[in-house]
Scaffold this active site. Structure first.
Site, PDB file in Angstrom:
ATOM      1  N   HIS A 139       0.829  -1.209   0.000  1.00  0.00           N
ATOM      2  CA  HIS A 139       0.000   0.000   0.000  1.00  0.00           C
ATOM      3  C   HIS A 139       0.866   1.264   0.000  1.00  0.00           C
ATOM      4  O   HIS A 139       0.334   2.374   0.045  1.00  0.00           O
ATOM      5  CB  HIS A 139      -0.886   0.037   1.254  1.00  0.00           C
ATOM      6  CG  HIS A 139      -2.021  -0.961   1.250  1.00  0.00           C
ATOM      7  ND1 HIS A 139      -2.854  -1.140   0.171  1.00  0.00           N
ATOM      8  CD2 HIS A 139      -2.458  -1.808   2.218  1.00  0.00           C
ATOM      9  CE1 HIS A 139      -3.762  -2.067   0.470  1.00  0.00           C
ATOM     10  NE2 HIS A 139      -3.547  -2.482   1.697  1.00  0.00           N
ATOM     11  N   ARG A 295     -17.190  -7.719   1.113  1.00  0.00           N
ATOM     12  CA  ARG A 295     -18.471  -7.134   1.496  1.00  0.00           C
ATOM     13  C   ARG A 295     -19.356  -7.076   0.260  1.00  0.00           C
ATOM     14  O   ARG A 295     -19.779  -8.099  -0.243  1.00  0.00           O
ATOM     15  CB  ARG A 295     -18.263  -5.750   2.139  1.00  0.00           C
ATOM     16  CG  ARG A 295     -19.493  -5.239   2.917  1.00  0.00           C
ATOM     17  CD  ARG A 295     -19.191  -3.916   3.618  1.00  0.00           C
ATOM     18  NE  ARG A 295     -19.021  -2.829   2.702  1.00  0.00           N
ATOM     19  CZ  ARG A 295     -20.012  -2.046   2.250  1.00  0.00           C
ATOM     20  NH1 ARG A 295     -21.242  -2.271   2.662  1.00  0.00           N
ATOM     21  NH2 ARG A 295     -19.778  -1.065   1.409  1.00  0.00           N
TER      22      ARG A 295
END
Length: 332
Positions: A139, A295
């Site tokens: 990241h 999700r």
């Protein structure tokens, strides 16, 4: 670049003293956030970032997946892994032994800052045993990547996502992972959103994170491939072929005729990955449950969670920071 197979060592005290001297803000881990090289990092993970930055030795054949959190990282990892290693692991439905069926994508494609953080005090991981081509992830912002990555011919694939969807996905992620470790965290979606808009969140500001890779992709398109989550959703097969060609393993005409592209797309879909038992339990990264990575994955879901005034504020920030450089997102 020659690789050193001997383990290297950080001056642990130096790193701890450095981190202790840097600006701090509260965050969703009780350890809070620390400002390092103009970006906010979880204080808990920053030692691994610094160790990775100092010691990682890139190979020209390496492929590095990069994102700001909650931008499609898990999905891109699964797609890239399946395409890059398809000669070893047949993605056909008949192959019940494919690694993605019994390993979470994060266990197959390691975050390098997590690998460096997870070592005994002062020691760094020996990655020389990984066969070429190596596939890793991070990241870390572009300018803060290890010098060996900048100097080498390794490939970087960056994925970004509409910040409106990112902030909602981040909030849900924060709400479900390590709830007991959020004593120093934000108390409400509104407070979390306000900090996001100020650039105070993990690996933020989001605009500087995106622009670093956006500019690099324009200056060095052979080095950095820039993807948008929304485009990957709209044409997964087309972008998978683009990713594979960029990695140096383009699909052959025979593979395309035999439906290999479609097999990979199907196997790596959110609905498929979410239903696998391996992704419902366990922790591939110690701080997070594997089920927290799956999700909705929908485009435009932010409208169900963000008020019009909040959305207008974030749209204005995007217009001011991203649009001048030609980086825009379709807003539903």
């Amino acid at each position: 670049m020659a690789e050193n197979s001997e383990p290297s060592y950080d001056d642990q005290q130096e790193i701890e003293e450095l981190i202790s001297s840097l600006p701090k803000r509260k965050g969703w881990h009780s350890s809070g956030l620390t400002l390092y090289q103009n970006f906010w990092y979880s204080s808990k993970f920053l030692p691994g970032v610094i160790s990775f930055q100092r010691h990682f030795l890139a190979r020209d054949s390496d492929v590095l997946i990069v994102s700001k959190p909650k931008s499609g990282t898990t999905w891109l990892k699964s797609l890239a892994f399946s395409a890059l290693y398809r000669a070893q692991f047949n993605p056909s439905e008949a192959n019940a032994n494919h690694p993605l069926l019994y390993s979470n994508p994060h266990a197959l494609v390691h975050f390098l800052e997590q690998k460096y953080r997870g070592q005994p005090a002062g020691q760094v991981p020996d990655l020389t045993g990984f066969a070429n081509p190596r596939l890793f992830a991070t990241h870390v912002p572009y300018d803060s990547l290890p010098e060996s990555i900048h100097r080498s011919h390794c490939k970087v694939i960056y994925i970004c996502r509409n910040p409106l969807d990112v902030v909602v996905s981040l909030w849900h992620f924060v709400a479900q992972v390590d709830a007991g470790d959020r004593a120093g965290g934000w108390s409400s979606m509104e407070e979390f959103f306000d900090n996001f808009c100020q650039g105070i969140d993990g690996y933020g500001p989001f605009w500087d994170h995106m622009l670093g890779y956006w500019k690099a992709s324009q200056e060095r398109p052979e080095k950095v491939l820039f993807l948008k989550y929304e485009d990957l959703k709209e044409d997964t097969a087309g972008n998978l072929k683009r990713i594979s060609e960029f990695m140096g393993v383009p699909f052959s005409e025979e593979e395309e005729r035999n439906g290999v592209v479609e097999e990979i797309v199907k196997m790596c879909s959110l609905s498929s990955l979410k239903e696998l038992e391996v992704n419902k339990t366990g922790r591939s990264i110690s701080s997070f449950e594997d089920k927290s990575y799956f999700r909705k994955g929908e485009v435009g879901d932010w409208v169900n969670y963000i008020s019009p005034s909040m959305a207008e504020r974030l749209k204005n920030i995007m217009e001011e920071t991203l649009s001048p450089f030609g980086l825009t997102f379709r807003i539903n």
